[in-house]
Design a protein around this motif. Structure first.
Motif, PDB file in Angstrom:
ATOM      1  N   GLY A 152       1.387  -0.890   0.308  1.00 38.23           N
ATOM      2  CA  GLY A 152       0.083   0.010   0.424  1.00 38.23           C
ATOM      3  C   GLY A 152       0.645   1.017   0.244  1.00 38.23           C
ATOM      4  O   GLY A 152       0.527   2.561   0.275  1.00 38.23           O
ATOM      5  N   GLY A 153       2.114   0.729  -0.530  1.00 41.66           N
ATOM      6  CA  GLY A 153       3.307   2.740  -0.408  1.00 41.66           C
ATOM      7  C   GLY A 153       3.970   2.221   1.024  1.00 41.66           C
ATOM      8  O   GLY A 153       4.224   1.843   1.412  1.00 41.66           O
ATOM      9  N   GLY A 154       4.639   3.453   0.687  1.00 38.22           N
ATOM     10  CA  GLY A 154       5.845   3.983   0.876  1.00 38.22           C
ATOM     11  C   GLY A 154       5.662   3.743   2.703  1.00 38.22           C
ATOM     12  O   GLY A 154       6.386   3.095   3.534  1.00 38.22           O
ATOM     13  N   LYS A 155       4.501   4.373   3.427  1.00 42.96           N
ATOM     14  CA  LYS A 155       4.454   4.381   4.518  1.00 42.96           C
ATOM     15  C   LYS A 155       3.841   3.238   5.364  1.00 42.96           C
ATOM     16  O   LYS A 155       4.886   2.958   6.057  1.00 42.96           O
ATOM     17  CB  LYS A 155       2.278   4.998   4.598  1.00 42.96           C
ATOM     18  CG  LYS A 155       3.227   6.620   5.059  1.00 42.96           C
ATOM     19  CD  LYS A 155       2.007   7.414   5.288  1.00 42.96           C
ATOM     20  CE  LYS A 155       1.365   8.790   4.974  1.00 42.96           C
ATOM     21  NZ  LYS A 155       0.851   9.266   3.908  1.00 42.96           N
ATOM     22  N   ALA A 156       3.947   1.681   5.193  1.00 45.10           N
ATOM     23  CA  ALA A 156       3.712   0.690   5.012  1.00 45.10           C
ATOM     24  C   ALA A 156       5.556   0.334   4.968  1.00 45.10           C
ATOM     25  O   ALA A 156       5.349  -1.008   6.068  1.00 45.10           O
ATOM     26  CB  ALA A 156       3.252   0.187   4.137  1.00 45.10           C
ATOM     27  N   VAL A 157       6.154   0.882   4.643  1.00 45.81           N
ATOM     28  CA  VAL A 157       7.755  -0.143   4.656  1.00 45.81           C
ATOM     29  C   VAL A 157       8.549   1.378   5.457  1.00 45.81           C
ATOM     30  O   VAL A 157       9.542   0.737   5.400  1.00 45.81           O
ATOM     31  CB  VAL A 157       8.650  -0.490   3.819  1.00 45.81           C
ATOM     32  CG1 VAL A 157       7.368  -1.577   3.226  1.00 45.81           C
ATOM     33  CG2 VAL A 157       8.179   0.152   2.941  1.00 45.81           C
ATOM     34  N   ALA A 158       7.771   2.413   5.568  1.00 46.60           N
ATOM     35  CA  ALA A 158       8.835   3.084   6.158  1.00 46.60           C
ATOM     36  C   ALA A 158       9.834   2.938   7.056  1.00 46.60           C
ATOM     37  O   ALA A 158      11.081   3.326   7.244  1.00 46.60           O
ATOM     38  CB  ALA A 158       8.126   4.625   6.262  1.00 46.60           C
ATOM     39  N   LYS A 159       9.331   2.288   8.095  1.00 47.55           N
ATOM     40  CA  LYS A 159      10.177   1.965   9.720  1.00 47.55           C
ATOM     41  C   LYS A 159      11.156   1.227   9.647  1.00 47.55           C
ATOM     42  O   LYS A 159      12.576   1.752  10.043  1.00 47.55           O
ATOM     43  CB  LYS A 159       9.132   1.145  10.140  1.00 47.55           C
ATOM     44  CG  LYS A 159       8.638   2.348  11.424  1.00 47.55           C
ATOM     45  CD  LYS A 159       8.278   1.424  13.048  1.00 47.55           C
ATOM     46  CE  LYS A 159       6.970   2.052  13.939  1.00 47.55           C
ATOM     47  NZ  LYS A 159       5.711   1.193  13.259  1.00 47.55           N
ATOM     48  N   ILE A 160      10.886   0.397   8.218  1.00 44.44           N
ATOM     49  CA  ILE A 160      12.365  -0.923   7.820  1.00 44.44           C
ATOM     50  C   ILE A 160      12.889   0.282   7.069  1.00 44.44           C
ATOM     51  O   ILE A 160      14.017   0.002   7.275  1.00 44.44           O
ATOM     52  CB  ILE A 160      11.326  -1.876   7.343  1.00 44.44           C
ATOM     53  CG1 ILE A 160      11.546  -2.673   8.558  1.00 44.44           C
ATOM     54  CG2 ILE A 160      13.123  -2.559   6.822  1.00 44.44           C
ATOM     55  CD1 ILE A 160      10.545  -3.495   7.940  1.00 44.44           C
ATOM     56  N   ILE A 161      11.982   0.821   6.581  1.00 44.11           N
ATOM     57  CA  ILE A 161      13.734   1.444   5.121  1.00 44.11           C
ATOM     58  C   ILE A 161      14.690   3.001   6.194  1.00 44.11           C
ATOM     59  O   ILE A 161      15.045   3.636   5.216  1.00 44.11           O
ATOM     60  CB  ILE A 161      12.281   2.830   3.883  1.00 44.11           C
ATOM     61  CG1 ILE A 161      11.622   1.305   3.476  1.00 44.11           C
ATOM     62  CG2 ILE A 161      13.544   3.026   3.129  1.00 44.11           C
ATOM     63  CD1 ILE A 161      11.409   1.422   1.915  1.00 44.11           C
ATOM     64  N   ASP A 162      14.521   3.194   7.297  1.00 45.24           N
ATOM     65  CA  ASP A 162      14.729   3.864   8.244  1.00 45.24           C
ATOM     66  C   ASP A 162      15.939   3.196   8.374  1.00 45.24           C
ATOM     67  O   ASP A 162      17.119   4.495   7.958  1.00 45.24           O
ATOM     68  CB  ASP A 162      13.539   4.155   9.149  1.00 45.24           C
ATOM     69  CG  ASP A 162      12.672   5.723   8.719  1.00 45.24           C
ATOM     70  OD1 ASP A 162      13.107   6.253   7.492  1.00 45.24           O
ATOM     71  OD2 ASP A 162      11.884   6.037   9.968  1.00 45.24           O
ATOM     72  N   ALA A 163      15.852   2.028   8.416  1.00 45.41           N
ATOM     73  CA  ALA A 163      17.316   2.133   8.397  1.00 45.41           C
ATOM     74  C   ALA A 163      18.767   1.762   6.983  1.00 45.41           C
ATOM     75  O   ALA A 163      19.829   1.942   7.405  1.00 45.41           O
ATOM     76  CB  ALA A 163      17.172   0.129   8.596  1.00 45.41           C
ATOM     77  N   LEU A 164      18.139   2.481   5.649  1.00 46.57           N
ATOM     78  CA  LEU A 164      18.843   2.304   4.917  1.00 46.57           C
ATOM     79  C   LEU A 164      19.353   4.284   4.893  1.00 46.57           C
ATOM     80  O   LEU A 164      18.882   5.023   5.797  1.00 46.57           O
ATOM     81  CB  LEU A 164      17.940   2.611   3.605  1.00 46.57           C
ATOM     82  CG  LEU A 164      17.186   1.339   3.603  1.00 46.57           C
ATOM     83  CD1 LEU A 164      16.387   1.798   1.851  1.00 46.57           C
ATOM     84  CD2 LEU A 164      18.207   0.439   2.811  1.00 46.57           C
TER      85      LEU A 164
END
Length: 245
Positions: A220-232
């Protein structure tokens, strides 16, 4: 609208008993003898017979375990590349026409098929990708195979991680179970995918970003994965936002 699914109204075909007899029109032993023959042409003949039998709209329920184990042995141990390619194609047909009946068997074959993505033969790798997509379309939810996928992502040959990530990117757009399945991938599989975004090999890093974007879109878009992508790191985040547009 979508085309009707032939599987829904086809009569199920019984093929297991046909493997116990020599094919009528070929100079070839029965499947179970030919598949373990020292002659590669006999092994190839057995695999082609199975591939053709499984190329039908719907297979009858049955115990396909021995078939899966025989195919797994070819994929992981056969030195003949034509046999490996035919075994993978047969597995893809079985997935498409046996569906849930082949789900346990697809999981039996999965680790060996992911490992074989390291092969230098592009046609075998392409056939593995085709079969892997049939697996996730019809047999199991990608999230159920997290362990097998994570093992492939940590493979010592970078090409296995790269090709597995390409499969994850495509498969996340075709998930059985839709958005709910994608959200569970965010928890189970995404952390291992994100780790690959820091791999030493550029191709693995690029494929990881594709897979992250694929899972994000499905969830459903970037918000759904935002927490995990913060590790990038910031550069990768920017690159990922681009792929999510």
């Amino acid at each position: 609208g979508a085309l009707p699914d032939a599987y829904e109204y086809a009569d199920p075909e019984i093929i297991l008993e046909k493997l116990d007899k020599a094919p009528p029109d070929k100079e070839q032993p029965k499947f179970w003898d030919a598949i373990v023959s020292t002659k590669w042409k006999e092994r190839l003949g057995a695999l082609s017979q199975l591939k053709e039998l499984a190329d039908c709209p719907k297979l009858a329920p049955g115990d396909y375990g021995d078939v899966a184990r025989a195919l797994k042995k070819v994929v992981t141990k056969d030195a003949n590349i034509a046999c490996v390619g035919e075994a993978v194609a047969a597995a893809g047909n079985l997935a498409r026409s046996a569906r849930k009946e082949w789900s346990r068997e697809a999981r039996i074959m999965l680790p060996g098929m992911l490992d074989k993505l390291k092969d230098k033969n592009t046609s075998v790798v392409a056939r593995i990708h085709d079969a892997l997509l049939q697996f996730v379309r019809h047999c199991f939810v990608l999230g159920d195979a997290t362990e097998e996928v994570a093992a492939a992502l940590g493979h010592k040959v970078p090409k296995v991680a790269e090709q597995t990530l390409q499969w994850v990117a495509l498969a996340s757009g075709e998930l059985l179970g839709g958005r709910a399945a994608a959200l569970s991938l965010v928890k189970t599989l995404l952390p291992a995918v994100v780790k690959c975004a820091d791999a030493a090999t550029p191709d693995v890093r690029a494929a990881a970003l594709e897979a992250i974007a694929g899972i994000a879109r499905a969830a459903g878009g970037g918000k759904a994965v935002a927490k995990i992508i913060d590790a990038l790191d910031d550069a990768k985040k920017t690159e990922n936002r681009g792929t999510l547009q």
